[in-house]
Design an enzyme around this catalytic site. Structure first.
Site, short mmCIF file in Angstrom:
data_model
loop_
_atom_site.label_atom_id
_atom_site.label_comp_id
_atom_site.label_asym_id
_atom_site.label_seq_id
_atom_site.Cartn_x
_atom_site.Cartn_y
_atom_site.Cartn_z
N GLU A 153 -2.76 10.67 -0.39
CA GLU A 153 -3.96 9.82 -0.36
C GLU A 153 -4.23 9.39 1.07
OE1 GLU A 153 -6.37 6.05 -0.51
OE2 GLU A 153 -4.43 6.44 0.41
N HIS A 176 -0.95 -0.87 6.59
CA HIS A 176 -0.59 0.32 7.37
C HIS A 176 0.30 -0.02 8.56
CE1 HIS A 176 -3.85 3.29 5.76
NE2 HIS A 176 -3.09 2.77 4.82
N ASP A 181 0.84 -1.21 0.00
CA ASP A 181 0.00 0.00 0.00
C ASP A 181 0.87 1.25 0.00
OD1 ASP A 181 -2.00 1.84 0.22
OD2 ASP A 181 -2.43 1.43 2.32
N ASP A 216 -4.85 0.76 -6.21
CA ASP A 216 -4.45 1.01 -4.83
C ASP A 216 -4.43 -0.34 -4.11
OD1 ASP A 216 -4.02 1.91 -2.29
OD2 ASP A 216 -5.77 3.22 -2.20
ZN ZN Z 1 -3.68 2.86 -0.39
#
Ligand code: ZN
Length: 524
Positions: free
Chosen positions: A334, A463, A302, A363
């Protein structure tokens, strides 16, 4: 007539050589038969040629470079950090050498919001009253600073409050502000739409400040802190209790003193845009991916994966005599709320937007425990948001065709506007793309169809610090990068199924304002 997959593959293999010979390509595209199906057949062959050329192992080289960039820059590539700037420099160098017309556009993002003293809300007239912070009202984060004394104007409230929450549509439509006197403070009840929508409508109407108040049902009467995810209002924004809201709405002509003592420090970053020099300038096929990651890790799936696959597609398409113009974008910010793509689309004139025939977004395309999700352009899943703008369904079909021909499974994912395509679909530009899953949990049904582990996240490192090069699913990367090449080439040569909004604008007296970009999940 549609080519069978076997014949398609043979023809594609021949054309891999042909793509280096510009005239050889231009000829079939220009002289394709009159039947639409014949045109589709030719573009399908060209698309297959690109799919063949875009290889996972080459995409992986870009990912290795992004990993090295993160390693050399404190472990991340977040916007506003040297890791982001180095990522942009890497992509910029590649597309410049490949011959693209390369540019950047400015992106602003909030770095820090500070409140120096508690906000103040007082009724000046008809009664002098000082409301108490934080029991009567609180500042909305990240409100602009400001000190204003002005008359209240109540915007379309439901008073007394309805028994059911989310009944009030106060401030949700710009028509709610018909008759709003610029310079007044808008008093707006909580309700169906996001706070950001209400505040942006108030800004457009010339408000000097916004006081929200809670809607009024049990459990929805107190003020509460929240982040409205917009720092550019230019006026103070607070939220009050229902009691204060009703008190202020009580008599016409109420004047208040509203003061927020706060400041947002703004940072600056760049989107990177690479446009081809060939192809019709008025027929832009746009393909994008966000280049920034989160501060927690290197962001290789990501969204190194989407960034690298789009880059490799651009490199393989450089110098091809495409019928339509190609424009590739790597977005900044983003992860802070779609800032780069939002600000890019907002900065275009309506005529410039109309030239963008479609937008493809990538994405996360190599999740370890992946599912091949295709943005549900036609709303065939009837889940969440409705269909995308006209043409989105056709884009979904193009991806379905790619996977379907190979006997590969795929499924829809709700077209909710929560990635960089959001600003495009909000402006009527058809969109589509691939997504292999983030923190969501793979179902048993998905594991049966796609393999992998049921009950586990699609990307366990979403993340997180472990979103490294070892978080990349090589098979998914190769498969989906090829699909990106396929779809990009298909539309570079053939816009069948994509409405010509330019033509529509020419034949209609287009007076409607473009739809505003929706909020990014801000509280409502
Ligand atoms: Zn992303």
């Amino acid at each position: 007539m549609r080519l069978t997959s076997r014949r398609g593959m043979v023809r594609a293999a021949t054309l891999v050589t042909a793509v280096t010979l510009p005239l050889a390509l231009a000829a079939p595209a220009a002289t394709a038969g009159t039947a639409a199906s014949a045109a589709t057949g030719v573009s399908d062959v060209l698309a297959e040629a690109l799919a063949h050329q875009v290889k996972g192992k080459n995409v992986k080289k870009h990912l290795d470079a992004l990993q090295s960039i993160a390693d050399a820059n404190g472990g991340n590539r977040a916007v506003g950090t040297p890791g982001y700037d180095a990522s942009l420099a890497y992509v910029r160098d590649k597309v410049t050498r490949a011959g693209y017309k390369v540019s950047t556009t400015d992106v602003e993002f909030p770095v820090k919001w500070e409140e120096f003293s508690p906000s103040v809300l007082q009724q000046v007239s008809p009664e002098a009253k000082t409301y108490v912070n934080p029991t009567d009202f609180v500042t909305v984060t990240p409100s602009s600073g400001g000190d204003v004394t002005a008359q209240i104007q109540v915007v379309d409230p439901v008073i007394p409050p309805a028994p059911v929450p989310n009944t009030s549509t106060a401030g949700c439509e710009s028509s709610d502000f018909a008759g709003f006197v610029p310079g007044r403070i808008a008093l707006i009840q909580r309700g169906t739409c996001a706070f950001i929508d209400k505040a942006l409508n108030a800004k457009a109407a010339g408000a000097a400040g916004v006081i929200f108040f809670n809607e009024g049902q049990p459990g929805r009467t107190d003020p509460f802190e929240f982040d409205i995810r917009e720092w550019r209002f230019g006026f103070p924004v607070v939220i009050a209790s229902t009691a204060v809201g009703l008190d202020l709405a009580d008599s016409p002509g109420t004047v208040v003193h509203l003061k927020v003592d706060a400041k947002t420090t703004v940072g600056h970053a760049k989107n990177l845009i690479a446009e081809s020099r060939l192809g019709a300038a008025g027929e832009v096929v746009m393909v994008g991916a966000h280049l920034d990651g989160v501060p927690e890790g290197p962001g290789i799936n990501d969204n190194g994966s989407g960034s690298a696959a789009v880059l490799e597609t651009a490199l393989k398409m450089a110098h091809l005599p495409t019928k339509n113009r190609l424009r590739f974008a790597w977005w900044a910010g983003e992860e802070l709320g779609l800032l780069g793509s939002d600000q890019y689309v907002a900065g275009l004139s309506q005529a410039e937007r109309d030239r963008i025939r479609l937008y493809l977004n990538f994405d996360m395309v190599a999740s370890p425990n992946d599912v091949t999700f295709l943005y549900d352009g036609d709303d065939s899943d009837a889940e969440g948001s409705g269909p995308g703008p006209d043409g989105s369904a056709g884009i979904e079909k193009v991806f379905e065709r790619y996977y379907g021909k190979r006997g590969l499974p795929y499924k829809g994912t709700d077209f909710d506007g929560r990635s960089d395509y959001g600003a495009f679909i909000a402006n009527g530009i058809p969109s589509g793309g691939i997504f292999t899953g983030a923190e969501g949990i793979k179902t048993a049904e998905e594991a049966a169809r796609f393999g992998g582990t049921a009950g586990a996240p699609y990307d366990p490192c979403y993340h997180d610090v472990c979103d490294t090069i070892s978080n990349i699913n090589a098979a998914a990367l190769d498969r989906n990068a090829k699909a990106i090449g396929y779809a990009t080439a298909r539309y570079a040569y053939d816009l069948t199924g994509i409405p010509d909004r330019n033509a529509a604008a020419r034949t209609m007296s287009a007076t409607a304002a473009p739809a505003r970009v929706p909020a990014h999940g801000a509280a409502s």
